[in-house]
Design an enzyme around this catalytic site. Structure first.
Site, PDB file in Angstrom:
ATOM      1  N   CYS A 120       0.811  -1.223   0.000  1.00 55.11           N
ATOM      2  CA  CYS A 120       0.000   0.000   0.000  1.00 55.11           C
ATOM      3  C   CYS A 120       0.846   1.276   0.000  1.00 55.11           C
ATOM      4  O   CYS A 120       0.350   2.350  -0.348  1.00 55.11           O
ATOM      5  CB  CYS A 120      -0.950   0.012   1.194  1.00 55.11           C
ATOM      6  SG  CYS A 120      -2.097  -1.401   1.215  1.00 55.11           S
ATOM      7  N   HIS A 258      -3.162   7.201   2.382  1.00 55.67           N
ATOM      8  CA  HIS A 258      -3.619   5.922   1.853  1.00 55.67           C
ATOM      9  C   HIS A 258      -5.023   5.652   2.364  1.00 55.67           C
ATOM     10  O   HIS A 258      -5.313   5.814   3.553  1.00 55.67           O
ATOM     11  CB  HIS A 258      -2.663   4.816   2.295  1.00 55.67           C
ATOM     12  CG  HIS A 258      -3.190   3.436   2.079  1.00 55.67           C
ATOM     13  ND1 HIS A 258      -3.719   3.025   0.878  1.00 55.67           N
ATOM     14  CD2 HIS A 258      -3.268   2.357   2.907  1.00 55.67           C
ATOM     15  CE1 HIS A 258      -4.106   1.762   0.972  1.00 55.67           C
ATOM     16  NE2 HIS A 258      -3.840   1.338   2.203  1.00 55.67           N
ATOM     17  N   ASN A 288     -10.171  -0.011  -0.142  1.00 53.88           N
ATOM     18  CA  ASN A 288      -8.710   0.015  -0.092  1.00 53.88           C
ATOM     19  C   ASN A 288      -8.175  -0.517  -1.419  1.00 53.88           C
ATOM     20  O   ASN A 288      -8.271  -1.706  -1.696  1.00 53.88           O
ATOM     21  CB  ASN A 288      -8.227  -0.841   1.082  1.00 53.88           C
ATOM     22  CG  ASN A 288      -6.712  -0.825   1.239  1.00 53.88           C
ATOM     23  OD1 ASN A 288      -5.982  -0.416   0.357  1.00 53.88           O
ATOM     24  ND2 ASN A 288      -6.246  -1.320   2.381  1.00 53.88           N
TER      25      ASN A 288
END
Length: 331
Positions: A120, A258, A288
């Site tokens: 990520c 993020h 996500n």
């Protein structure tokens, strides 16, 4: 003293773009797959829907669409680019790099293209890597892409993870400029801070790979441990960036973290003293999307008019490994 002595080389953002798969999967749709509910998901994550890639929507396909959008935004063509850094944990193939498939797609016939894998945090690592190439003088213009098809590695029977992730891609064009003001008022990438700690693999990982199980594997996560680690570790890379650049949370125009979990985002912003109205949030619509989440959020903020040239933007992410990092950019 010459005017050039007052200038500095920076990697400035020339354009950005994004692409989302056509299929929208709402929380209600997941109620038919696993034991969960829309209120439960929203309360714990802030996610309401996500995009899921179709069979033909590979990671390179998503990345190419985002790259083309970024090039169009910058007013450039494929051969104007001489470096592609693609952040992904879900490549089309073990090799070649997904970046080379995108290189072919945009018609770039020179330079270099490679993938970077920091889960990520991949886009922040990609920005930092491209920035070093451009600052060195070896390359002039770079595409930095975050592209993911995490739906391919999700265990759709695991209600703790299958509700969290989505697919998508985002990209920015960075260009080396020798005409920027020194200090935090000049445009471009001001600082990048990268960290990792391999002792925490079991908290967030994929249980497969060509060198171990010879399979792709599925994502596994210890959610509470990841939450605690994320909030604590985000602080140091952001405060380090503030200290180096000589700015603080009040100087920021936008905080673009993020997009993993709304609770993590808001807790991090609160601890850093960043006003919530400065936080760009897209996790409700995208879920996500790992390395794609930051460039997707950047493009969303630019398209709706919030993000403007001259704005001071803090990017921040944490991912499996663990990896984490920040990038402070004067847009």
């Amino acid at each position: 003293m010459s005017d050039q002595a007052h200038k500095t080389r920076r990697s400035i953002v020339r354009g950005c773009g994004s692409y989302l798969p056509e299929r929208i999967v709402a929380n209600r749709d997941l109620e038919e797959i696993v034991e969960t509910s829309d209120p439960w998901i929203v309360q714990r994550t802030g996610i309401r829907e996500r995009r899921i890639a179709g069979p033909e929507e590979t990671t390179s396909f998503l990345g190419l669409k985002a790259a083309q959008a970024a090039l169009a935004d910058a007013g450039l063509e494929g051969n104007d680019i001489d470096l592609i850094v693609c952040a992904t944990s879900t490549p089309d193939f073990t090799f070649p790099a997904t970046a080379t498939q995108i290189q072919m797609g945009i018609g770039m016939e020179h330079g270099a293209a490679f993938d970077i894998q920091a889960v990520c945090t991949g886009f922040v690592y990609g920005v930092s890597t491209a920035d070093k190439f451009l600052q060195s003088g070896s390359h002039k213009r770079a595409l930095v892409i975050g592209a993911e098809t995490f739906s391919r590695i999700i265990d759709w029977t695991d209600r703790g993870t299958c509700v969290l992730f989505g697919d998508g891609a985002g990209a920015i064009v960075l260009e080396a400029s020798d005409d920027e003001e020194p200090g935090p008022r000049g445009r471009g990438v001001l600082t990048t801070k990268l960290r990792s700690d391999g002792r925490h693999r079991e908290k967030l990982y994929v249980d497969g790979g060509p060198g171990s199980t010879k399979t792709t594997g599925h994502l596994r996560m210890q959610g509470q441990d990841v939450f605690k680690f994320a909030v604590s570790k985000v602080i140091d890379v952001v405060t380090d960036a503030f200290e180096e650049a000589g700015v603080g949370p009040d100087d920021l125009d936008w905080f673009v973290p993020h997009q993993a979990n709304r609770r993590i985002i808001e807790a991090s912003a609160d601890k850093l003293g960043i006003a919530r109205e400065k936080v760009v949030i897209t996790v409700d619509r995208h879920g996500n999307t790992s390395a794609a989440s930051i460039p997707l959020a950047l493009d969303a903020a630019k398209r709706d008019g919030r993000l403007k040239e001259g704005d001071l933007v803090m990017l921040e992410a944490i991912g499996g490994g663990f990896t984490w990092g920040s990038a402070l950019v004067r847009w």
